[in-house]
Scaffold this active site. Structure first.
Site: not given
Length: 316
Positions: A147, A150-151, A279
């Site tokens: 993920y 890929g991004k 985050r």
């Protein structure tokens, strides 16, 4: 905006995509919703199927698509760890081949195209909060890499198409988003906690619950994406779209229990691999360039999300 702008939304039957389709229809756009239903569901767009300006097409973005559109929102990709780790090769293909196919389409029809990227491009950040200038701290060979990388590769492709073919691109880095139509089993904290609390089960916290997240309500996020798309060609992004209100995972669990009035207890389990401890977006750029700032407080957003999950659980 000319009459009935034709807008393609890939992943349009997903959590974010379905909200976006709804808002575009409200604005008078002609919406083509494309989804392969790997994680999206027809249920999310059921109420739009009779709308004269809405069209639903089953298609996988890893294969080329030949349609005529003015704008493309590329949202197709499983976005929760449970879903994207189930078939990691397909996840990478969706991000990379999907980007190549949608960029190819945008180039052919001269459409403006927006990539739904993610805060995961920052990995487990060594900088806090994260600004767009930060290049990230990503494990290229871990369980989440399909993920994250890929991004990251999709962002690379977007900027290369922009430089090489002068394509009009927009890149949004989406931070944790929640709201109605989240997947019941997507393994994310908001949906997990709400479903467990509604069922009166123990609430599972991974780690000691001190890791922080910043949660953005879906309506605010969609507003940010649409403002980015409407912005002139001189601003491509990448731009962080998220809520700066940082809270610990434990605080979130306690808030959910309190709103529901649930008897659930908190239980603790080990932290998964490469799970980021912090985050939080720096959204100064979004404020400056898009005049965007989230406006939904967590209590209100959670109440709406909880009533959605109550109706889903009642439907059984």
């Amino acid at each position: 905006m000319h009459e009935n702008k034709r807008v393609l939304v890939t992943g349009g039957a997903g959590f974010l995509g379905s909200h976006l389709c709804e808002r575009l229809l409200e604005q008078g756009c002609d919406v083509l919703c494309v989804d392969n239903f790997y994680t999206g569901t027809k249920h999310n767009v059921q109420h739009l199927l009779n709308h004269p300006m809405f069209e639903l097409m089953r298609h996988d973005v890893t294969f080329p698509l030949y349609v005529e559109v003015d704008e493309i929102y590329n949202l197709a990709c499983p976005a929760s760890p449970i879903h994207y780790q189930r078939d990691p090769v397909q996840t990478t293909k969706t991000s990379v081949h999907g980007a190549i196919n949608m960029l190819g389409l945008a180039k052919r029809v001269n459409a403006k195209i927006l990539q739904a990227s993610t805060s995961e491009v920052y990995g487990d950040p060594a900088v806090h909060p994260q600004t767009e200038e930060y290049w990230g701290n990503v494990n290229p060979v871990g369980a989440r890499s399909c993920y994250d990388e890929g991004k990251r590769c999709a962002e690379t492709l977007f900027f290369d198409y922009h430089r090489q073919h002068n394509l009009q691109i927009k890149v949004a880095r989406i931070f944790n988003t929640y709201g109605p139509r989240m997947h019941v089993n997507d393994g994310r904290v908001v949906s997990n906690f709400i479903v467990q609390a509604l069922k009166g089960e123990d609430i599972t916290i991974y780690g000691d619950g001190s890791q922080t997240r910043s949660f953005c309500y879906v309506d605010d996020l969609i507003d940010g994406l649409m403002r980015l798309m409407a912005r002139g060609p001189e601003f491509t992004g990448p731009v962080n779209i998220g809520n700066t209100g940082e809270m610990t995972v434990r605080q979130l669990a306690e808030t959910v229990i309190e709103i529901i009035g649930s008897s659930s207890k908190l239980i603790y389990k080990p932290l998964p691999e490469d799970d980021p401890l912090q985050r939080q977006p720096d959204i100064s750029l979004a404020k400056k360039e898009l005049d965007w700032c989230p406006s939904t407080n967590v209590q209100a957003g959670l109440r709406n999300t909880i009533s959605y999950f109550e109706s889903v659980l009642d439907r059984g």
